[in-house]
Design an enzyme around this catalytic site. Sequence first.
Site, mmCIF file in Angstrom:
data_model
loop_
_atom_site.group_PDB
_atom_site.id
_atom_site.type_symbol
_atom_site.label_atom_id
_atom_site.label_comp_id
_atom_site.label_asym_id
_atom_site.label_seq_id
_atom_site.Cartn_x
_atom_site.Cartn_y
_atom_site.Cartn_z
ATOM 1 N N TYR A 34 -15.807 -9.491 23.319
ATOM 2 C CA TYR A 34 -14.790 -8.872 24.186
ATOM 3 C C TYR A 34 -13.677 -9.882 24.505
ATOM 4 C CZ TYR A 34 -12.542 -7.461 28.529
ATOM 5 O OH TYR A 34 -11.595 -7.199 29.490
ATOM 6 N N SER A 116 -6.560 -10.020 37.901
ATOM 7 C CA SER A 116 -6.370 -8.766 37.165
ATOM 8 C C SER A 116 -6.783 -7.572 38.014
ATOM 9 C CB SER A 116 -7.220 -8.805 35.895
ATOM 10 O OG SER A 116 -7.420 -7.500 35.388
ATOM 11 N N GLN A 137 -1.980 -8.872 39.273
ATOM 12 C CA GLN A 137 -1.540 -8.088 38.104
ATOM 13 C C GLN A 137 -1.899 -6.632 38.308
ATOM 14 O OE1 GLN A 137 -4.172 -7.011 35.500
ATOM 15 N NE2 GLN A 137 -2.582 -5.601 34.795
ATOM 16 N N TYR A 139 -1.614 -2.588 36.655
ATOM 17 C CA TYR A 139 -1.246 -1.616 35.622
ATOM 18 C C TYR A 139 -0.580 -0.435 36.324
ATOM 19 C CZ TYR A 139 -4.326 -3.999 32.294
ATOM 20 O OH TYR A 139 -4.906 -4.923 31.469
ATOM 21 N N THR A 165 1.895 -5.194 34.260
ATOM 22 C CA THR A 165 1.613 -5.197 32.817
ATOM 23 C C THR A 165 2.088 -3.879 32.219
ATOM 24 O OG1 THR A 165 -0.227 -6.710 33.085
ATOM 25 C CG2 THR A 165 -0.214 -5.384 31.082
ATOM 26 N N ARG A 174 -9.900 -2.003 19.625
ATOM 27 C CA ARG A 174 -10.539 -3.310 19.442
ATOM 28 C C ARG A 174 -11.844 -3.088 18.696
ATOM 29 N NH1 ARG A 174 -8.937 -4.689 25.555
ATOM 30 N NH2 ARG A 174 -6.707 -4.399 25.209
ATOM 31 N N LYS A 264 4.998 -7.934 32.357
ATOM 32 C CA LYS A 264 4.229 -8.650 31.328
ATOM 33 C C LYS A 264 3.996 -7.725 30.139
ATOM 34 C CE LYS A 264 -0.346 -10.828 30.765
ATOM 35 N NZ LYS A 264 -1.138 -9.838 30.035
ATOM 36 N N HIS A 288 -0.315 -9.231 24.669
ATOM 37 C CA HIS A 288 -1.641 -9.016 25.263
ATOM 38 C C HIS A 288 -2.693 -9.829 24.498
ATOM 39 C CE1 HIS A 288 -2.992 -6.142 28.472
ATOM 40 N NE2 HIS A 288 -4.179 -6.562 28.075
ATOM 41 N N ARG A 291 -4.259 -8.045 21.512
ATOM 42 C CA ARG A 291 -5.286 -7.040 21.827
ATOM 43 C C ARG A 291 -4.735 -5.631 21.882
ATOM 44 N NH1 ARG A 291 -9.610 -9.758 24.196
ATOM 45 N NH2 ARG A 291 -10.232 -8.234 25.746
HETATM 46 C C1 LIG Z 1 -10.812 -10.854 27.725
HETATM 47 C C2 LIG Z 1 -9.381 -10.559 28.055
HETATM 48 C C3 LIG Z 1 -9.084 -9.649 29.067
HETATM 49 C C4 LIG Z 1 -7.751 -9.408 29.418
HETATM 50 N N1 LIG Z 1 -7.478 -8.575 30.482
HETATM 51 C C5 LIG Z 1 -6.196 -8.412 30.872
HETATM 52 C C6 LIG Z 1 -5.903 -7.665 32.050
HETATM 53 O O1 LIG Z 1 -6.787 -7.175 32.745
HETATM 54 N N2 LIG Z 1 -4.591 -7.515 32.385
HETATM 55 C C7 LIG Z 1 -3.577 -8.059 31.641
HETATM 56 O O2 LIG Z 1 -2.406 -7.899 31.988
HETATM 57 N N3 LIG Z 1 -3.838 -8.778 30.543
HETATM 58 C C8 LIG Z 1 -5.112 -8.989 30.156
HETATM 59 N N4 LIG Z 1 -5.379 -9.759 29.060
HETATM 60 C C9 LIG Z 1 -4.279 -10.440 28.347
HETATM 61 C C10 LIG Z 1 -4.028 -11.829 28.974
HETATM 62 O O3 LIG Z 1 -3.482 -11.710 30.254
HETATM 63 C C11 LIG Z 1 -3.053 -12.639 28.110
HETATM 64 O O4 LIG Z 1 -1.901 -11.890 27.858
HETATM 65 C C12 LIG Z 1 -3.665 -13.102 26.794
HETATM 66 O O5 LIG Z 1 -5.029 -13.435 26.964
HETATM 67 C C13 LIG Z 1 -2.915 -14.314 26.257
HETATM 68 O O6 LIG Z 1 -3.428 -14.736 25.030
HETATM 69 P P1 LIG Z 1 -4.516 -15.906 24.883
HETATM 70 O O7 LIG Z 1 -5.823 -15.313 25.257
HETATM 71 O O8 LIG Z 1 -4.431 -16.239 23.437
HETATM 72 O O9 LIG Z 1 -4.123 -17.035 25.808
HETATM 73 C C14 LIG Z 1 -6.700 -10.031 28.702
HETATM 74 C C15 LIG Z 1 -7.019 -10.932 27.682
HETATM 75 C C16 LIG Z 1 -8.329 -11.204 27.358
HETATM 76 C C17 LIG Z 1 -8.624 -12.209 26.278
#
Ligand SMILES: Cc1cc2nc3c(=O)[nH]c(=O)nc-3n(C[C@H](O)[C@H](O)[C@H](O)COP(=O)(O)O)c2cc1C
Length: 391
Positions: A34, A116, A137, A139, A165, A174, A264, A288, A291
């Site tokens: 995840y 988050s 953060q 949504y 976001t 995913r 974001k 993201h 993702r």
């Molecule tokens: C496990 C995971 C959960 C995430 N959950 C959120 C979230 O709840 N809200 C959000 O805006 N971004 C979320 N993101 C995106 C991160 O805020 C961020 O944009 C991203 O992890 C940056 O890339 P990096 O992991 O390579 O540093 C998530 C990323 C990961 C890896």
Amino acid sequence: MRLRPDRPLGLAPATVLDYRELARRRLPRQLFDYIDGGAYEEATLRSNVNDLERLLLRQVVMRDVSKRDPSVEVLGQQLTVPVILAPVGLGGMFARRAEVQAARAAERAGVPFIESTVSICSIEEVAGATSTPPWFQLYVMRDRGYAEDLMARARAVKAPVLVLTVDLAVVGARRRDIRNAMGPGVSTWAKLARGLDLVSHPRWVRDVPIKGQPLTFGNLEKAVPGARSPDAFRSWVDAQFDPSVTWDDIAWVREHWDGRLVVKGVLDPEDARRAVEVGVDGVIVSNHGGRQLDAVPSTVRALPAIVDTVGDRAEVLVDGGVRTGLDVVKMMALGAKAVLIGRAWAWAVAARGEPGVRHVLRVMKADIDVALGLTGQTSIAEIDRSALYNP
Ligand SMILES: Cc1cc2nc3c(=O)[nH]c(=O)nc-3n(C[C@H](O)[C@H](O)[C@H](O)COP(=O)(O)O)c2cc1C
């Protein structure tokens, strides 16, 4: 590609990728995947990392670099280094009360932690455990009343910045989560296999699912009253992403939020221009973490055009693929005001809790310091594209 799952470890972790390997050994597979995974074929996830690695720094020598300042001011806040802990959902599943541990580590290091919406620990729990309030953060949810309530809660704990976001109008597939039968609506067999994956990781079992501290989404408990399992919350959350949101909705957010506001998930200069026109204080260039939509540009490639378009009117932050302090310096040289790290802190907290996150931040700071010295710079806030080789 630097992400090798079989990376050998020495006696102690030295880098973010060492923490990744430790997290891989400690976490149930579904949780490691995840964190680690991206959407579709994970091409964007890989290019975030690879494009950053390919960008080179320009070494210059014989300058007086006896004083080197890694601090910056971002959105009215002084940061010891231009690093911010990105919002990461489900944090408290990776380690015990992980959001609290990470927020404490961030506070000790003098950098912000972003809570988050879909954290396990509530914003009140995190704010109560630190003396520097987290950023929050949000949504944009279909249930606007609930979103308004969340903004009120963030205001009540004095969160200085709201991070909206905007790249989840629809949810990217995913594949690893699908293969691991994550989420609701899977067969009984799949549920059993998932349970087995959890209980066959004793260090995780001893650490995370303790009595009296529910593994539910602390910010959403009022939305899904009585729910005890993360799956119940996920169904609610998945139904809440609102594909009808437009830039006009920023006016609604502004009615309920008078602090700093950043959006974001911007990758396109035209979107950045619109964001600034509707009055945000900053944009976070982000895909993201690879993702959401695959086959979009890496953030390091998208960043310069956005800085050129709105950098004089708004603060441009960036995330994606940042694993080292040198990556931070490269993003700063391209015009970012600060850099968010997601997986880096998630792996560290999963592996070693608060001390792990503190260590990662220390290592990044040390890397930044050396990079400043050997690129002939004395202040990261003043670095520009001339610090890059053949930019
Ligand atoms: C496990 C995971 C959960 C995430 N959950 C959120 C979230 O709840 N809200 C959000 O805006 N971004 C979320 N993101 C995106 C991160 O805020 C961020 O944009 C991203 O992890 C940056 O890339 P990096 O992991 O390579 O540093 C998530 C990323 C990961 C890896």
